[in-house]
Design a protein around this motif. Structure first.
Motif, PDB file in Angstrom:
ATOM      1  N   THR A   1      -0.007  -8.900  -1.435  1.00 34.75           N
ATOM      2  CA  THR A   1      -1.232  -8.559  -0.712  1.00 34.75           C
ATOM      3  C   THR A   1      -2.435  -8.650  -1.646  1.00 34.75           C
ATOM      4  O   THR A   1      -2.308  -8.566  -2.859  1.00 34.75           O
ATOM      5  CB  THR A   1      -1.155  -7.147  -0.101  1.00 34.75           C
ATOM      6  OG1 THR A   1      -1.103  -6.165  -1.149  1.00 34.75           O
ATOM      7  CG2 THR A   1       0.071  -7.017   0.792  1.00 34.75           C
ATOM      8  N   ASP A   2      -3.610  -8.825  -1.023  1.00 32.02           N
ATOM      9  CA  ASP A   2      -4.851  -8.942  -1.798  1.00 32.02           C
ATOM     10  C   ASP A   2      -5.679  -7.669  -1.774  1.00 32.02           C
ATOM     11  O   ASP A   2      -6.631  -7.531  -2.544  1.00 32.02           O
ATOM     12  CB  ASP A   2      -5.699 -10.099  -1.238  1.00 32.02           C
ATOM     13  CG  ASP A   2      -4.984 -11.433  -1.330  1.00 32.02           C
ATOM     14  OD1 ASP A   2      -4.272 -11.653  -2.335  1.00 32.02           O
ATOM     15  OD2 ASP A   2      -5.127 -12.253  -0.405  1.00 32.02           O
ATOM     16  N   GLN A   3      -5.340  -6.732  -0.895  1.00 32.76           N
ATOM     17  CA  GLN A   3      -6.071  -5.467  -0.821  1.00 32.76           C
ATOM     18  C   GLN A   3      -5.144  -4.415  -0.240  1.00 32.76           C
ATOM     19  O   GLN A   3      -4.131  -4.738   0.394  1.00 32.76           O
ATOM     20  CB  GLN A   3      -7.313  -5.603   0.061  1.00 32.76           C
ATOM     21  CG  GLN A   3      -6.990  -5.956   1.509  1.00 32.76           C
ATOM     22  CD  GLN A   3      -8.229  -6.015   2.379  1.00 32.76           C
ATOM     23  OE1 GLN A   3      -9.304  -5.582   1.979  1.00 32.76           O
ATOM     24  NE2 GLN A   3      -8.097  -6.527   3.589  1.00 32.76           N
ATOM     25  N   GLN A   4      -5.492  -3.156  -0.471  1.00 28.86           N
ATOM     26  CA  GLN A   4      -4.668  -2.058   0.025  1.00 28.86           C
ATOM     27  C   GLN A   4      -5.545  -1.027   0.757  1.00 28.86           C
ATOM     28  O   GLN A   4      -6.710  -0.829   0.406  1.00 28.86           O
ATOM     29  CB  GLN A   4      -3.923  -1.353  -1.124  1.00 28.86           C
ATOM     30  CG  GLN A   4      -2.808  -2.176  -1.745  1.00 28.86           C
ATOM     31  CD  GLN A   4      -3.315  -3.175  -2.765  1.00 28.86           C
ATOM     32  OE1 GLN A   4      -4.169  -2.848  -3.587  1.00 28.86           O
ATOM     33  NE2 GLN A   4      -2.815  -4.401  -2.720  1.00 28.86           N
ATOM     34  N   TYR A   5      -4.944  -0.436   1.790  1.00 29.05           N
ATOM     35  CA  TYR A   5      -5.543   0.683   2.512  1.00 29.05           C
ATOM     36  C   TYR A   5      -4.555   1.844   2.470  1.00 29.05           C
ATOM     37  O   TYR A   5      -3.359   1.658   2.268  1.00 29.05           O
ATOM     38  CB  TYR A   5      -5.813   0.332   3.982  1.00 29.05           C
ATOM     39  CG  TYR A   5      -7.046  -0.509   4.227  1.00 29.05           C
ATOM     40  CD1 TYR A   5      -8.210   0.066   4.732  1.00 29.05           C
ATOM     41  CD2 TYR A   5      -7.046  -1.876   3.976  1.00 29.05           C
ATOM     42  CE1 TYR A   5      -9.339  -0.704   4.983  1.00 29.05           C
ATOM     43  CE2 TYR A   5      -8.167  -2.652   4.218  1.00 29.05           C
ATOM     44  CZ  TYR A   5      -9.315  -2.056   4.721  1.00 29.05           C
ATOM     45  OH  TYR A   5     -10.435  -2.823   4.958  1.00 29.05           O
ATOM     46  N   ALA A   6      -5.070   3.052   2.703  1.00 32.24           N
ATOM     47  CA  ALA A   6      -4.196   4.234   2.763  1.00 32.24           C
ATOM     48  C   ALA A   6      -4.545   5.065   3.990  1.00 32.24           C
ATOM     49  O   ALA A   6      -5.701   5.087   4.427  1.00 32.24           O
ATOM     50  CB  ALA A   6      -4.357   5.089   1.509  1.00 32.24           C
ATOM     51  N   ILE A   7      -3.527   5.703   4.535  1.00 31.97           N
ATOM     52  CA  ILE A   7      -3.750   6.689   5.593  1.00 31.97           C
ATOM     53  C   ILE A   7      -3.795   8.062   4.927  1.00 31.97           C
ATOM     54  O   ILE A   7      -2.803   8.534   4.383  1.00 31.97           O
ATOM     55  CB  ILE A   7      -2.641   6.637   6.649  1.00 31.97           C
ATOM     56  CG1 ILE A   7      -2.603   5.258   7.307  1.00 31.97           C
ATOM     57  CG2 ILE A   7      -2.867   7.717   7.706  1.00 31.97           C
ATOM     58  CD1 ILE A   7      -1.480   5.075   8.289  1.00 31.97           C
ATOM     59  N   LEU A   8      -4.985   8.659   4.940  1.00 37.57           N
ATOM     60  CA  LEU A   8      -5.210   9.964   4.313  1.00 37.57           C
ATOM     61  C   LEU A   8      -5.899  10.861   5.329  1.00 37.57           C
ATOM     62  O   LEU A   8      -6.954  10.494   5.881  1.00 37.57           O
ATOM     63  CB  LEU A   8      -6.075   9.827   3.055  1.00 37.57           C
ATOM     64  CG  LEU A   8      -5.481   9.007   1.899  1.00 37.57           C
ATOM     65  CD1 LEU A   8      -6.561   8.671   0.877  1.00 37.57           C
ATOM     66  CD2 LEU A   8      -4.351   9.778   1.239  1.00 37.57           C
TER      67      LEU A   8
END
Length: 608
Positions: free
Chosen positions: A477-484
C-alpha cells in the motif's frame, strides 16, 4: 559467548520425504535467531527437536547443564476450566507476582484488557494466544523457542512483543529462536537468520533484510540455480534498499555485488501507468463515503466517515480488533448499509473481497486445481503499458508457487497456504477493479508472501488491505488510515504514527489502579492525564511551526527525488561516488524522519 545448546548430525524423516540430513548447529548466549523457509520444509520440526519436544531419527541435541528452556507451540493448550489469571501466574500469591516488574509488564502489555477471572474457553483465538504468550513470558528462561508467536496478534501486540524481547535479557545473555512469517518482526528482533531448505539449515547474519541481501548474493554466484526465486528476491531487495534504508545499514558483510544487481531495477510499481489503467477501468469515481456511520441498536461502530476512494489508490487500514475494520470494508463492498450518511459507488465498480474464510473454494473441493482454473479466463494481463504481459492461468499458478504435479491435486488436499493462493487467483481471474484483502497473509511463508506482493504490484485497480502483517501492509500500500474512536483518520506517518496515537490514547485515559482481594484483576499501569488545551498564542505558534515544518519537508522530499534521479547519470562502477551520493540521500531522509516526528507532535497538540 557461552555455549547453550548444540545439535549434531540431526536426521529426520516423514513418510514421504527426508526433512533433514546431517544438520549440525549451535546456539550461544546472546543469539537472537529467526528461522525462515517454505511451508513444509521443516521449520517447526527443527524448533521442536532443538527444544526437546521431538526426537530426531538420527543425531543428538545437547543442552548445557542447568539451562532453562521455555517453548511456545503453535497450538495454545490449557487445562479445562482454567481462568486467565490462573493460566498466567498459577498458584503464586498476589503479593509475589504483583511485586515482580517483569510479570507486571507482561500482564499490562498482553492481557491488561482481559477479565482476570474469565474462563479461557470463552476467549477468542487471539485472546488465548496472548494468554499463552503471557504464561510463557512471566517465566525466567535462558532460551525461548517461539513458534509463530505473532499469529492472531494485532500490530500493537506485535510491536509490544518485539520491544519486550529486545529488553528481556542483557546484551550477550539469553537466547531466542523464533519461527515466524512476520518479516518486520524478524528485522526488529533477530540478529541472525537460519533458512531451512533442501534438508539443510543455512545460516545468515542479521535479520530479514540482511538475509535477503545475502541470499541475492548467493543466488548471483549460482545464477543457473532457481532463476525464478532469484528474480523475485531481486525485486524485494530493491524495495528494501529504497524503502527502508536503515534496515540494511547494519550488516557486517560486503554488499557491493548485491547493489550491482539492483542498479537498474525500476521502482516496484509503475504508478503512472497503473493509475492510467485504473481510470480506464473504473472511471474517476470509485466509492465515496459521505459522513457515513453504522450503528447496531444503541452501539455506534462508525460515525462521520468521509472518504473518497480514487482509482488506483492503495490503502492499508489499521485498528484494534473490534474497532470497525470489517464494517468499513462492508460499506465499501456493499455488504453493509450505512445507518447515517451515504455511500456512492461508480457505475463500473466491481468489488471482490479476499476474506479470512475460503468460501470461494467450497464448491470446488473435490475438483483438481487444473479443472477449477480451466473454467475461468484463458488469459490474465499483468503489468502495464509496454511491460504488459499475457499469462495463462497455468502460468499464473506457477508464478504463485504451484508445481505441475499440484495441478492435478484435488482442492481439498491442498495445504492451507496453497488454498489461500488459489483463492486469490480465482478472485483476480474474475477481473475485479476494486480488491479488498482481509488478513491475506495467513498460512503463507515468506517466499509466497513475496510472490503475492509481486503479483499485486502489477494489478491495476483500487486496493484496500487490512492486515496485522506490518511488512506486507507497508509493502503493497501507498498510504494508511486508522479507525480511532469510531472515526477514520489518515496516517501520514504510517504504522509508526498509528502506534504513537494508540499509546497517546492509553496515556490520556486516566484510571485509578485497581486490585481487588484474591487477585481478581491484574495490576493496571498508571495512566497520564490529558494534556491541557493550548492557549490562543500557543496555538498560533504551533500552527506557524507546523506550516514551516511542512514546507521544509516538501523541500527535502524534492531534494531526495532530485538526488535519486541524479544517480542514474553517475558512473555505476564508481562505488565511492555512489556511496557518497547515497549517504547524502540517507542524510536527507533522516532529516525528514526527524521533521515527521515533530510534525506528529504538533498535530497532536493542535488536535487536543
Amino acid at each position: 559467548m557461552a555455549h547453550l545448546l548444540g545439535a549434531e548430525a540431526l536426521h529426520l524423516e516423514v513418510p514421504t520425504k527426508t526433512v533433514f540430513d546431517s544438520v549440525t548447529l549451535g546456539v550461544a548466549e546472546g543469539d537472537r535467531i529467526g528461522i525462515v523457509g517454505r511451508n513444509g520444509d521443516g521449520k517447526s520440526s527443527l524448533l521442536m527437536m532443538l527444544a526437546g519436544r521431538r526426537e530426531p531419527d538420527g543425531g543428538q541435541v545437547t543442552v548445557r547443564s542447568g539451562t532453562t528452556i521455555g517453548v511456545l507451540d503453535q497450538a495454545d493448550v490449557f487445562d479445562a476450566g482454567e481462568t486467565v489469571g490462573h493460566a498466567i501466574v498459577g498458584e503464586r500469591p498476589e503479593y509475589e507476582w504483583a511485586g515482580d516488574p517483569r510479570t507486571r509488564d507482561v500482564i499490562a502489555g498482553l492481557v491488561g484488557d482481559l477479565d482476570w477471572e474469565a474462563p479461557l474457553d470463552a476467549l477468542s483465538g487471539g485472546q488465548r494466544r496472548r494468554v499463552a504468550l503471557a504464561r510463557l513470558l512471566v517465566g525466567d528462561y535462558e532460551i525461548l523457542f517461539l513458534d509463530e508467536p505473532t499469529n492472531h496478534l494485532d500490530v500493537e501486540g506485535i510491536a509490544w512483543l518485539a520491544d519486550h524481547l529486545k529488553r528481556r535479557w542483557p546484551r550477550d545473555q539469553g537466547a531466542l529462536l523464533v519461527v515466524t512469517h512476520d518479516r518486520w518482526f524478524l528485522d526488529e528482533v533477530c540478529t541472525a537468520t537460519w533458512e531451512v531448505h533442501d534438508r539443510i539449515v543455512e545460516p545468515f547474519e542479521g535479520g530479514y533484510a540482511a538475509y535477503i541481501l545475502q541470499r541475492v548474493e548467493r543466488d548471483r554466484q549460482a545464477a543457473a540455480i532457481e532463476q525464478k526465486r532469484q528474480n523475485l528476491a531481486r525485486k524485494e531487495l530493491a524495495w528494501l534498499r529504497r524503502g527502508a534504508p536503515a534496515r540494511t545499514s547494519k550488516p557486517k558483510f560486503r554488499i557491493d555485488a548485491a547493489n550491482e544487481l539492483i542498479a537498474d531495477v525500476p521502482e516496484i510499481r509503475d504508478r503512472v501507468s497503473l493509475q492510467s489503467m485504473a481510470v480506464q477501468r473504473l472511471g474517476k469515481e470509485v466509492v465515496n463515503l459521505h459522513d457515513a456511520g453504522v450503528s447496531y441498536g444503541d452501539r455506534m461502530i462508525l460515525e462521520d466517515v468521509e472518504w473518497l476512494l480514487a482509482p488506483g489508490e492503495r490503502t492499508g487500514i489499521l485498528g484494534v480488533n473490534g474497532a470497525g475494520k470489517s464494517t468499513l470494508l462492508g460499506l465499501i463492498s456493499g455488504d453493509v448499509e450505512p445507518t447515517s450518511g451515504r455511500v456512492k459507488r461508480g457505475k463500473t465498480v466491481k468489488v471482490a473481497t479476499l476474506t479470512q474464510r475460503l468460501d470461494e473454494l467450497e464448491e470446488h473441493l473435490n475438483e483438481p486445481v487444473r479443472v477449477v482454473i480451466a473454467r475461468l479466463r484463458t488469459s490474465f494481463t499483468v503489468g502495464s503499458g509496454s511491460k504488459a504481459q499475457e499469462l495463462t492461468p497455468g502460468q499464473m499458478l506457477e508464478r504463485m508457487g504451484f508445481t505441475s504435479a499440484q495441478l492435478s491435486t484435488p482442492v481439498k488436499d491442498l495445504s492451507g497456504g496453497q488454498k489461500r493462493r488459489l483463492q486469490l487467483l480465482l478472485i483476480l481471474l474474475d477481473q475485479p477493479n476494486v480488491l479488498i484483502l482481509d488478513e491475506p497473509t495467513n498460512d503463507l511463508d515468506t517466499d509466497m508472501l513475496a510472490a503475492m506482493e509481486d503479483l499485486l504490484d502489477s494489478w491495476p485497480g483500487t486496493l484496500i488491505v487490512v492486515s496485522h502483517d506490518r511488512y506486507f501492509l507497508e509493502r503493497v500500500t501507498d498510504q494508511q488510515y486508522a479507525i480511532l474512536d469510531r472515526r477514520l483518520r489518515h496516517l501520514p506517518g504510517g504504522v509508526d504514527q498509528y502506534l504513537e496515537l494508540r499509546a497517546a490514547q492509553d496515556r490520556a485515559r486516566s484510571s485509578a489502579p485497581t486490585s481487588s482481594a484474591g487477585g481478581a484483576s491484574p495490576p493496571e499501569p498508571v495512566r497520564g492525564q490529558e494534556a491541557p488545551a493550548l492557549s490562543g498564542a500557543e496555538r498560533r505558534a504551533a500552527e506557524k511551526e507546523l506550516s514551516a515544518v511542512e514546507r521544509k519537508m516538501e523541500r527535502l522530499q524534492a531534494d531526495i527525488a532530485k538526488s535519486r534521479d541524479g544517480l542514474a547519470d553517475l558512473d555505476q562502477t564508481d562505488y565511492q561516488l555512489l556511496n557518497v551520493e547515497m549517504a547524502k540521500i540517507t542524510a536527507f531522509e533522516d532529516e525528514v524522519a526527524q521533521l515527521e516526528e515533530r510534525w506528529l507532535e504538533l498535530g497532536e497538540q493542535l488536535d487536543s
